[in-house]
Write a protein that holds these residues in place. Structure first.
Motif, PDB file in Angstrom:
ATOM      1  N   THR A  59     -26.383 -39.223   4.045  1.00  0.00           N
ATOM      2  CA  THR A  59     -25.928 -38.457   5.229  1.00  0.00           C
ATOM      3  C   THR A  59     -26.620 -37.707   5.903  1.00  0.00           C
ATOM      4  O   THR A  59     -26.796 -37.330   6.909  1.00  0.00           O
ATOM      5  CB  THR A  59     -24.788 -37.478   4.324  1.00  0.00           C
ATOM      6  N   LYS A  62     -28.986 -39.705   8.273  1.00  0.00           N
ATOM      7  CA  LYS A  62     -28.093 -40.154   9.382  1.00  0.00           C
ATOM      8  C   LYS A  62     -27.978 -38.827  10.250  1.00  0.00           C
ATOM      9  O   LYS A  62     -28.117 -39.086  11.549  1.00  0.00           O
ATOM     10  CB  LYS A  62     -26.705 -40.496   8.969  1.00  0.00           C
ATOM     11  N   SER A  63     -27.687 -37.835   9.739  1.00  0.00           N
ATOM     12  CA  SER A  63     -27.520 -36.401  10.389  1.00  0.00           C
ATOM     13  C   SER A  63     -28.767 -36.087  11.237  1.00  0.00           C
ATOM     14  O   SER A  63     -28.919 -35.797  12.416  1.00  0.00           O
ATOM     15  CB  SER A  63     -27.223 -35.390   9.844  1.00  0.00           C
ATOM     16  N   ALA A  66     -29.487 -38.807  14.068  1.00  0.00           N
ATOM     17  CA  ALA A  66     -28.767 -38.534  15.125  1.00  0.00           C
ATOM     18  C   ALA A  66     -29.214 -37.215  15.998  1.00  0.00           C
ATOM     19  O   ALA A  66     -28.972 -37.320  17.168  1.00  0.00           O
ATOM     20  CB  ALA A  66     -27.182 -38.076  14.745  1.00  0.00           C
ATOM     21  N   TYR A  90     -22.669 -53.230  12.304  1.00  0.00           N
ATOM     22  CA  TYR A  90     -23.781 -52.249  12.303  1.00  0.00           C
ATOM     23  C   TYR A  90     -24.847 -52.743  12.721  1.00  0.00           C
ATOM     24  O   TYR A  90     -25.327 -53.983  12.349  1.00  0.00           O
ATOM     25  CB  TYR A  90     -23.853 -51.640  10.825  1.00  0.00           C
ATOM     26  N   GLY A 100     -26.880 -47.438  13.345  1.00  0.00           N
ATOM     27  CA  GLY A 100     -25.781 -47.096  13.609  1.00  0.00           C
ATOM     28  C   GLY A 100     -24.385 -48.263  13.829  1.00  0.00           C
ATOM     29  O   GLY A 100     -24.759 -49.177  13.599  1.00  0.00           O
ATOM     30  N   ARG A 101     -23.521 -47.751  14.622  1.00  0.00           N
ATOM     31  CA  ARG A 101     -22.417 -48.549  14.606  1.00  0.00           C
ATOM     32  C   ARG A 101     -22.092 -49.145  16.064  1.00  0.00           C
ATOM     33  O   ARG A 101     -22.225 -48.342  16.991  1.00  0.00           O
ATOM     34  CB  ARG A 101     -20.897 -48.112  14.067  1.00  0.00           C
ATOM     35  N   VAL A 103     -19.568 -49.629  18.701  1.00  0.00           N
ATOM     36  CA  VAL A 103     -18.255 -49.475  18.805  1.00  0.00           C
ATOM     37  C   VAL A 103     -17.610 -50.192  20.083  1.00  0.00           C
ATOM     38  O   VAL A 103     -16.331 -50.398  20.278  1.00  0.00           O
ATOM     39  CB  VAL A 103     -18.156 -48.004  19.049  1.00  0.00           C
ATOM     40  N   ASP A 123     -23.614 -37.977  16.936  1.00  0.00           N
ATOM     41  CA  ASP A 123     -23.019 -36.727  16.297  1.00  0.00           C
ATOM     42  C   ASP A 123     -23.936 -36.116  15.143  1.00  0.00           C
ATOM     43  O   ASP A 123     -23.761 -36.741  14.201  1.00  0.00           O
ATOM     44  CB  ASP A 123     -21.727 -37.119  16.204  1.00  0.00           C
ATOM     45  N   ARG A 126     -21.768 -34.866  12.012  1.00  0.00           N
ATOM     46  CA  ARG A 126     -20.970 -36.180  11.288  1.00  0.00           C
ATOM     47  C   ARG A 126     -22.223 -36.921  10.692  1.00  0.00           C
ATOM     48  O   ARG A 126     -21.613 -38.361  10.166  1.00  0.00           O
ATOM     49  CB  ARG A 126     -19.874 -36.657  11.868  1.00  0.00           C
ATOM     50  N   PHE A 128     -23.020 -39.739  12.847  1.00  0.00           N
ATOM     51  CA  PHE A 128     -22.626 -40.734  13.591  1.00  0.00           C
ATOM     52  C   PHE A 128     -23.430 -41.117  14.646  1.00  0.00           C
ATOM     53  O   PHE A 128     -23.701 -40.085  15.417  1.00  0.00           O
ATOM     54  CB  PHE A 128     -21.254 -40.681  13.978  1.00  0.00           C
ATOM     55  N   ASP A 130     -23.473 -44.182  17.613  1.00  0.00           N
ATOM     56  CA  ASP A 130     -22.738 -45.367  18.177  1.00  0.00           C
ATOM     57  C   ASP A 130     -23.587 -45.820  19.365  1.00  0.00           C
ATOM     58  O   ASP A 130     -24.045 -45.542  20.077  1.00  0.00           O
ATOM     59  CB  ASP A 130     -21.316 -44.671  18.767  1.00  0.00           C
TER      60      ASP A 130
END
Length: 307
Positions: A59, A62-63, A66, A90, A100-101, A103, A123, A126, A128, A130
């Motif tokens: 986490t 990833k933060s 981002a 992904y 990332g994902r 979308v 983000d 969170r 995230f 995208d």
């Protein structure tokens, strides 16, 4: 293996403290202070906490990613599809190294595909990130990417070989050629300034990356001279080592391919192939090797990994 235990330091992990207490009790000839049920409970708790720690680490990573990338909303990146299922698609961007994902624009994407994606959201709170997948003619682009990976995999065992090729594109950023007589297309990374579109030339394969589908060539009238120079250096190295067959040396792995593993030693400075015990080694690994053969006539130097 039931008899195996790995320990670091008791002030770092409770599991290591328990292990050292068990070892101490065994050495002292006393009984363990832990029952089998207690050890099972401790092991389960340590596993659960380790999984939780990994989740926090993911986490945080990833933060941070981002936060670093959020100023580049709208930019496009080259990425590899790392997951494609009902739960989502992904990708991992090559530069900078973020994940990332996708979308939007996921249709037709599969694991291993190399695609161009557009950053549409980041983000940090969170964690995230995208992306939007390719929207125009994605089927043709993916099919071409897969063909390039197949060609790179086939050519990866032919590094150093020369090929007849046609120059297909010359831009300020890159020069491209297509092989004649077999499937394969790649970039000329050295000697490209002398080339023009439509030329038929002889190029030397210098790299083939099956993961990304990259194939690199070099061109130039000096290629044969450089090849002769390399051969002369290899023969000189073999000559210096001719009387030291059976000696052991410290070395560093300099290359690993499907066909061979190469190592460089320092005293004397020489490079050769590990013909025994090379399995599992990676570039940069430090090893002890034994000289098996040194052939000054052909410039061959063969080593075995010391056990």
């Amino acid at each position: 293996m039931a008899e195996y235990a790995h320990s670091t330091a008791p002030n770092r992990r409770y599991a290591d403290l328990v292990t050292q207490r068990l070892v101490k009790a065994t050495l002292d000839g006393g009984a363990s202070e832990y029952s089998d049920e207690a050890l099972a409970a401790i092991a389960a708790r340590c596993t659960e906490r380790e999984d939780a720690a990994r989740k926090v680490e993911r986490t945080v990573r990833k933060s941070v990613a981002a936060a670093l990338i959020r100023e580049r909303i709208g930019d496009r990146f080259t990425a590899i599809v790392t997951g494609a299922s009902d739960k989502g698609t992904y990708v991992r961007v090559l530069r900078p190294p973020i994940e990332g994902r996708v979308v939007r624009g996921t249709q037709g994407l599969d694991v291993g595909d190399t695609v161009r994606v557009k950053l549409v959201g980041a983000d940090p709170e969170r964690g995230f990130i995208d992306f939007e997948g390719p929207s125009a003619d994605v089927g043709r682009k993916i099919a071409r990417s897969r063909q390039k990976k197949v060609a790179a995999a086939r050519l990866s065992r032919r590094l150093g070989r020369q090929f007849a090729a046609l120059v297909t594109a010359v831009t300020p950023g890159a020069t491209w050629v297509r092989l004649l007589g077999e499937a394969g297309e790649g970039r000329v990374v050295r000697g490209q300034r002398a080339l023009r579109v439509g030329q038929t030339v002889r190029v030397t394969l210098v790299a083939a990356d099956a993961v990304h589908g990259f194939i690199d060539f070099e061109y130039g009238p000096g290629l044969e001279a450089r090849k002769s120079e390399r051969t002369a250096r290899k023969k000189a190295m073999a000559w210096r080592l001719r009387g030291r067959v059976g000696d052991a040396f410290a070395g560093v792995v300099t290359g690993v391919t499907d066909r061979a593993t190469y190592v460089r030693i320092q005293d004397p400075d020489a490079e050769g192939r590990i013909v025994r015990g090379g399995r599992g080694l990676e570039t940069g690994h430090r090893v002890r090797v034994v000289l098996l053969a040194a052939d000054p006539r052909r410039g061959f130097i063969d080593f075995a990994r010391e056990v």
